[in-house]
Design a protein around this motif. Structure first.
Motif, PDB file in Angstrom:
ATOM      1  N   UNK A 327       0.852  -1.184   0.000  1.00 11.51           N
ATOM      2  CA  UNK A 327       0.000   0.000   0.000  1.00 11.51           C
ATOM      3  C   UNK A 327       0.889   1.235   0.000  1.00 11.51           C
ATOM      4  N   UNK A 328       0.774   2.059  -1.061  1.00 14.73           N
ATOM      5  CA  UNK A 328       1.481   3.329  -1.137  1.00 14.73           C
ATOM      6  C   UNK A 328       0.490   4.452  -0.853  1.00 14.73           C
ATOM      7  N   UNK A 329       0.804   5.282   0.127  1.00 11.86           N
ATOM      8  CA  UNK A 329      -0.101   6.353   0.557  1.00 11.86           C
ATOM      9  C   UNK A 329       0.400   7.664  -0.049  1.00 11.86           C
ATOM     10  N   UNK A 330      -0.346   8.255  -0.996  1.00  6.83           N
ATOM     11  CA  UNK A 330       0.172   9.398  -1.769  1.00  6.83           C
ATOM     12  C   UNK A 330       0.559  10.611  -0.939  1.00  6.83           C
ATOM     13  N   UNK A 331      -0.215  10.941   0.095  1.00  5.81           N
ATOM     14  CA  UNK A 331       0.005  12.189   0.835  1.00  5.81           C
ATOM     15  C   UNK A 331       0.638  11.958   2.206  1.00  5.81           C
ATOM     16  N   UNK A 332       1.393  10.870   2.361  1.00  7.56           N
ATOM     17  CA  UNK A 332       2.011  10.555   3.659  1.00  7.56           C
ATOM     18  C   UNK A 332       3.527  10.620   3.563  1.00  7.56           C
ATOM     19  N   UNK A 333       4.135  11.119   4.633  1.00  6.00           N
ATOM     20  CA  UNK A 333       5.589  11.141   4.777  1.00  6.00           C
ATOM     21  C   UNK A 333       5.968  10.202   5.916  1.00  6.00           C
ATOM     22  N   UNK A 334       7.254  10.211   6.288  1.00  3.95           N
ATOM     23  CA  UNK A 334       7.699   9.303   7.346  1.00  3.95           C
ATOM     24  C   UNK A 334       7.084   9.681   8.697  1.00  3.95           C
ATOM     25  N   UNK A 335       6.975  10.972   8.952  1.00  6.26           N
ATOM     26  CA  UNK A 335       6.435  11.422  10.238  1.00  6.26           C
ATOM     27  C   UNK A 335       4.915  11.353  10.288  1.00  6.26           C
ATOM     28  N   UNK A 336       4.269  11.405   9.133  1.00  6.94           N
ATOM     29  CA  UNK A 336       2.810  11.541   9.141  1.00  6.94           C
ATOM     30  C   UNK A 336       2.061  10.243   8.853  1.00  6.94           C
ATOM     31  N   UNK A 337       2.741   9.194   8.399  1.00  5.58           N
ATOM     32  CA  UNK A 337       2.033   7.969   8.040  1.00  5.58           C
ATOM     33  C   UNK A 337       1.254   7.391   9.226  1.00  5.58           C
ATOM     34  N   UNK A 338       1.831   7.462  10.437  1.00  3.43           N
ATOM     35  CA  UNK A 338       1.155   6.894  11.606  1.00  3.43           C
ATOM     36  C   UNK A 338      -0.039   7.741  12.045  1.00  3.43           C
ATOM     37  N   UNK A 339      -0.252   8.899  11.393  1.00  3.95           N
ATOM     38  CA  UNK A 339      -1.415   9.731  11.700  1.00  3.95           C
ATOM     39  C   UNK A 339      -2.464   9.660  10.603  1.00  3.95           C
ATOM     40  N   UNK A 340      -2.196   8.925   9.524  1.00  4.29           N
ATOM     41  CA  UNK A 340      -3.057   8.920   8.341  1.00  4.29           C
ATOM     42  C   UNK A 340      -4.260   8.003   8.579  1.00  4.29           C
ATOM     43  N   UNK A 341      -5.453   8.563   8.770  1.00  3.06           N
ATOM     44  CA  UNK A 341      -6.614   7.748   9.155  1.00  3.06           C
ATOM     45  C   UNK A 341      -6.940   6.648   8.153  1.00  3.06           C
ATOM     46  N   UNK A 342      -6.962   6.974   6.853  1.00  5.65           N
ATOM     47  CA  UNK A 342      -7.349   5.971   5.860  1.00  5.65           C
ATOM     48  C   UNK A 342      -6.326   4.841   5.788  1.00  5.65           C
ATOM     49  N   UNK A 343      -5.035   5.179   5.861  1.00  2.00           N
ATOM     50  CA  UNK A 343      -4.003   4.143   5.820  1.00  2.00           C
ATOM     51  C   UNK A 343      -4.109   3.227   7.039  1.00  2.00           C
ATOM     52  N   UNK A 344      -4.362   3.802   8.200  1.00  2.00           N
ATOM     53  CA  UNK A 344      -4.482   2.997   9.421  1.00  2.00           C
ATOM     54  C   UNK A 344      -5.728   2.119   9.376  1.00  2.00           C
ATOM     55  N   UNK A 345      -6.828   2.658   8.852  1.00  2.00           N
ATOM     56  CA  UNK A 345      -8.049   1.859   8.735  1.00  2.00           C
ATOM     57  C   UNK A 345      -7.841   0.696   7.768  1.00  2.00           C
ATOM     58  N   UNK A 346      -7.146   0.955   6.651  1.00  2.72           N
ATOM     59  CA  UNK A 346      -6.862  -0.104   5.687  1.00  2.72           C
ATOM     60  C   UNK A 346      -6.000  -1.185   6.326  1.00  2.72           C
ATOM     61  N   UNK A 347      -4.969  -0.762   7.047  1.00  3.21           N
ATOM     62  CA  UNK A 347      -4.080  -1.721   7.703  1.00  3.21           C
ATOM     63  C   UNK A 347      -4.834  -2.560   8.734  1.00  3.21           C
ATOM     64  N   UNK A 348      -5.675  -1.902   9.551  1.00  2.00           N
ATOM     65  CA  UNK A 348      -6.413  -2.622  10.591  1.00  2.00           C
ATOM     66  C   UNK A 348      -7.400  -3.614   9.973  1.00  2.00           C
ATOM     67  N   UNK A 349      -8.060  -3.231   8.868  1.00  3.20           N
ATOM     68  CA  UNK A 349      -8.992  -4.139   8.215  1.00  3.20           C
ATOM     69  C   UNK A 349      -8.245  -5.338   7.627  1.00  3.20           C
TER      70      UNK A 349
END
Length: 357
Positions: A327-349
């Motif tokens: 999963x590549x998150x277009x608008x995430x950086x190293x510091x912000x990926x752990x704050x990205x709601x959609x990426x975290x929801x995808x990972x948890x699902x």
């Protein structure tokens, strides 16, 4: 009333209404009952008998000072609003948080055990990144996993947070193995979420035989290569809508403090170490370890990551075993990926689907 003071008060009222519209409780100092009064006061503060150019200039000059006034007032008013509070030990509406010490071959590993109120058959151990600790911007990740009805174990890696052990290799792999061992005694199916350094440790432990049912890796680097310009890029990337939206969950004082700690951790990590993070990541041999994995694997990387650049993410993907998901998150950086709601929801699902299979 002087023109600048009128403009300053008017700008503060505008910021207050903007905070209310965006639901940024952490940047709001007012009470809903005050809204009609502020709406009546705003026209009275509008500068009269001056040209539109003078009004615009006064408002432009007042914008930054007004924002500072707004932030200070909101910091005092909302000082109790802190998202980290949901990770304090206690009984909550949706979960129970317990502070534990997990026995290690040497000493103990401090951890937080978060369980949904209805209980959970499956559980996930979360290994944080370098310079962080078990609560470091962990509430969105924890909530995403809880919504999937999974228990969560947040641990302090060796040399970090409350963990008195020193960062060493290969001893640090015990953080993954003992976390999983502790969860296995309570849950039949267990996964790991590894963030950056934590991801490198999780992959190496799994490649060496750690028995887990699913593994999600966020922004793990094959090697560390970054400079001052990369750090500046990461700092600029903090101004993302989903990062600013943290003001819904935390006061601006708590959020500012947390962001400062996050940036400082990248520049000067506070780690008790016998081996550097650079050497530790190299010793984990991420790409070589990935080739030996048989565990269901999810890789999550930010396309605007300046620490683990897209070319490195591609290198990791090429090394991943067949059947892995990227999963590549277009608008995430190293510091912000752990704050990205959609990426975290995808990972948890994804994690819930694998653990409940």
């Amino acid at each position: 009333m002087p023109l600048f003071l009128r403009a300053l008060l008017l700008a503060v009222i505008v910021y207050e209404f903007l905070s209310d519209i965006c639901e940024w409780r952490g940047l709001s100092w007012g009470h809903p009952a005050l809204r009609p009064l502020l709406a009546l006061l705003a026209p009275a503060l509008h500068p009269r008998h001056v040209t539109w150019r003078q009004r615009a200039s006064a408002l432009a000059l007042a914008a930054l000072p007004a924002l500072m006034v707004q932030a200070v007032a909101a910091g005092v008013r909302r000082r109790a609003l802190d998202s980290r509070a949901m990770l304090k030990p206690g009984l909550y509406d949706d979960c129970t948080v317990t502070r534990i010490d997990i026995p290690m071959p040497e000493a103990f590993m401090p951890a937080l055990y978060v369980v949904p109120r209805a209980g959970a058959q499956t559980a996930v151990a979360v290994l944080h990144g370098s310079g962080c600790d078990k609560t470091y911007f962990a509430w969105r990740l924890t909530n995403a996993l809880l919504r999937q009805r999974m228990a969560v174990l947040l641990v302090d890696l060796d040399g970090h947070g409350e963990n008195l052990r020193v960062q060493r290799y290969p001893q640090m792999l015990e953080c993954a193995t003992e976390a999983v061992r502790w969860l296995r005694a309570r849950h039949p199916r267990v996964g790991i979420v590894g963030i950056s350094l934590g991801g490198c440790l999780a992959v190496r432990a799994a490649a060496d035989g750690l028995d887990i049912n699913a593994l999600a890796i966020l922004e793990a680097p094959p090697v560390l290569r970054f400079d001052h310009h990369d750090r500046l890029h990461e700092a600029r990337m903090l101004f993302q809508p989903y990062v600013v939206d943290l003001l819904r969950e935390a006061s601006i004082v708590h959020l500012g403090s947390a962001v400062y700690r996050l940036v400082r951790a990248q520049r000067k990590p506070s780690i008790r170490a016998a081996i550097s993070t650079w050497d530790l990541i190299a010793a984990c041999d991420l790409c070589g370890s990935l080739a030996r994995l048989t565990t269901p694997l999810l890789l999550v990387y930010g396309e605007r990551d300046a620490i683990v650049k897209p070319a490195q993410a591609e290198e990791v993907w090429r090394a991943a075993p067949p059947g892995a998901t990227m999963l590549l998150v277009p608008d995430a950086s190293h510091l912000t990926l752990i704050m990205h709601p959609e990426a975290l929801q995808h990972m948890a699902a994804w994690m819930a689907e694998r653990l409940n299979a």
